[in-house]
Design a protein around this motif. Structure first.
Motif, PDB file in Angstrom:
ATOM      1  N   CYS A 106     -62.944  67.684  37.864  1.00 50.15           N
ATOM      2  CA  CYS A 106     -63.308  68.471  36.691  1.00 50.15           C
ATOM      3  C   CYS A 106     -62.369  69.670  36.560  1.00 50.15           C
ATOM      4  O   CYS A 106     -62.750  70.724  36.050  1.00 50.15           O
ATOM      5  N   ALA A 107     -61.135  69.509  37.017  1.00 55.46           N
ATOM      6  CA  ALA A 107     -60.167  70.602  36.987  1.00 55.46           C
ATOM      7  C   ALA A 107     -59.456  70.710  35.645  1.00 55.46           C
ATOM      8  O   ALA A 107     -58.804  71.720  35.360  1.00 55.46           O
ATOM      9  N   ASN A 108     -59.554  69.669  34.818  1.00 51.16           N
ATOM     10  CA  ASN A 108     -58.895  69.657  33.502  1.00 51.16           C
ATOM     11  C   ASN A 108     -57.397  69.897  33.620  1.00 51.16           C
ATOM     12  O   ASN A 108     -56.798  70.648  32.836  1.00 51.16           O
ATOM     13  N   ASP A 109     -56.795  69.255  34.594  1.00 47.83           N
ATOM     14  CA  ASP A 109     -55.355  69.374  34.844  1.00 47.83           C
ATOM     15  C   ASP A 109     -54.816  67.985  35.151  1.00 47.83           C
ATOM     16  O   ASP A 109     -54.706  67.594  36.314  1.00 47.83           O
ATOM     17  N   LEU A 110     -54.487  67.246  34.115  1.00 51.81           N
ATOM     18  CA  LEU A 110     -54.034  65.873  34.319  1.00 51.81           C
ATOM     19  C   LEU A 110     -52.717  65.817  35.081  1.00 51.81           C
ATOM     20  O   LEU A 110     -52.483  64.869  35.840  1.00 51.81           O
ATOM     21  N   LEU A 111     -51.854  66.813  34.904  1.00 59.39           N
ATOM     22  CA  LEU A 111     -50.599  66.825  35.648  1.00 59.39           C
ATOM     23  C   LEU A 111     -50.871  66.951  37.144  1.00 59.39           C
ATOM     24  O   LEU A 111     -50.325  66.194  37.957  1.00 59.39           O
ATOM     25  N   GLY A 112     -51.731  67.898  37.520  1.00 60.64           N
ATOM     26  CA  GLY A 112     -52.049  68.057  38.932  1.00 60.64           C
ATOM     27  C   GLY A 112     -52.740  66.833  39.496  1.00 60.64           C
ATOM     28  O   GLY A 112     -52.427  66.388  40.616  1.00 60.64           O
TER      29      GLY A 112
END
Length: 302
Positions: free
Chosen positions: A172-178
């Motif tokens: 649920c970090a909302n960071d698709l790159l990470g």
């Protein structure tokens, strides 16, 4: 061609299950067993995540948490994975919860980043390792910085992936790159914890989802993964788009997903009961909107 899929230690389609209460606010174990049976047998859920955010873990006791795990494991054990949320702001307490949940029959544990104290990354890593070392079941790390105040940074996640019992992430970090970076360099199974990212994360090599909306519309949520696995990406996108109205009203209406989900389930005559304070129940207009979106989706999937 779709990319090869990663390991799925807990299945693909997981429901972040509510915790049913009686009208008086007590734990409703019969209701929990009935709901879990419906989600697995009728809904096609391959895993159930108990005692998480949607399960109102901040307002249930340790004894209630263990009783819920035991009851649901008895109801669906062997037919679906049962994971138990054991997160807290205290490492010692988290270890105690982890041991109790494993002893109650959990197949895996959902462990959130310690919250409020905002520990640095070395302390976050030590916390997760302490829990993983204390039990014999696999862990799903829960990365939700919007609630905890602390991200599990990519470099920390890469190191934690080396632990043999840290096998998955609820993202649920909302960071698709990470997330894509960790997926590319580890064997961690990434599960989307934000419904709007279910298809994008899956297309990047994710393992599936842990969904609140699956409490009410499990087959509609699973249909996205089924279409993608059948190499029909256009159908997967259509299924994702069809679910957006219910996703929006459940998860982005300004109310917690627990509140909207219990409101909808109660209107459908399914086990739910009230929310515990400080949460307050959804109003009639909110429930009516949820019902309309649900019925529109149900015409195709239910």
């Amino acid at each position: 061609m779709t990319p090869s899929r990663p390991s799925r230690p807990f299945g693909r389609a997981l429901c972040a299950m509510i915790t049913p209460f009686t009208s008086e606010g007590a734990l409703d174990l019969d209701g929990a067993q009935a709901l879990s049976e419906r989600l697995v047998v009728e809904g096609g859920c391959e895993g159930l995540v108990l005692n998480g955010t949607t399960g109102e873990s901040p307002t249930t006791t340790d004894a209630e948490k263990s009783a819920l795990v035991r009851a649901v494991s008895e109801a669906v054990g062997g037919r679906a994975s049962v994971l138990a949320g054991v997160g807290s702001a205290d490492t010692r307490h988290t270890v105690e919860l982890a041991k109790a949940s494993a002893g109650a029959g959990a197949d895996g544990l959902l462990v959130v980043t310690p919250y409020y104290s905002r520990p640095p990354q070395a302390a976050v890593e030590a916390h997760f390792r302490r829990v993983a070392d204390a039990v014999g079941v696999p862990l799903m790390l829960y990365d939700i910085p919007g609630r905890t105040g602390t991200r599990i940074e990519v470099e920390t996640m890469l190191r934690l992936a080396e632990h043999p019992r840290i096998t998955a992430v609820k993202d649920c970090a909302n960071d698709l790159l990470g997330s894509a970076t960790v997926i590319a360099h580890t064997s961690l199974a990434y599960y989307s914890g934000s419904e709007e990212h279910n298809l994008p994360l899956y297309s990047l090599g994710g393992a599936g989802f842990v969904s609140t909306v699956a409490n009410s519309a499990p087959r509609a949520m699973r249909a996205v993964l089924d279409a993608y696995d059948a190499a029909d990406t256009a159908a997967a996108a259509r299924a994702h788009h069809r679910a957006l109205p219910l996703i929006t009203l459940t998860m982005a209406s300004g109310l917690p997903g627990t509140v909207t989900t219990k409101g909808l389930l109660g209107a459908l005559g399914l086990p739910a009961g009230p929310v515990r304070e400080p949460l307050q129940p959804a109003d009639r207009a909110t429930v009516d909107g949820l019902l309309a979106a649900y019925e529109e989706l149900a015409q195709r999937y239910m």
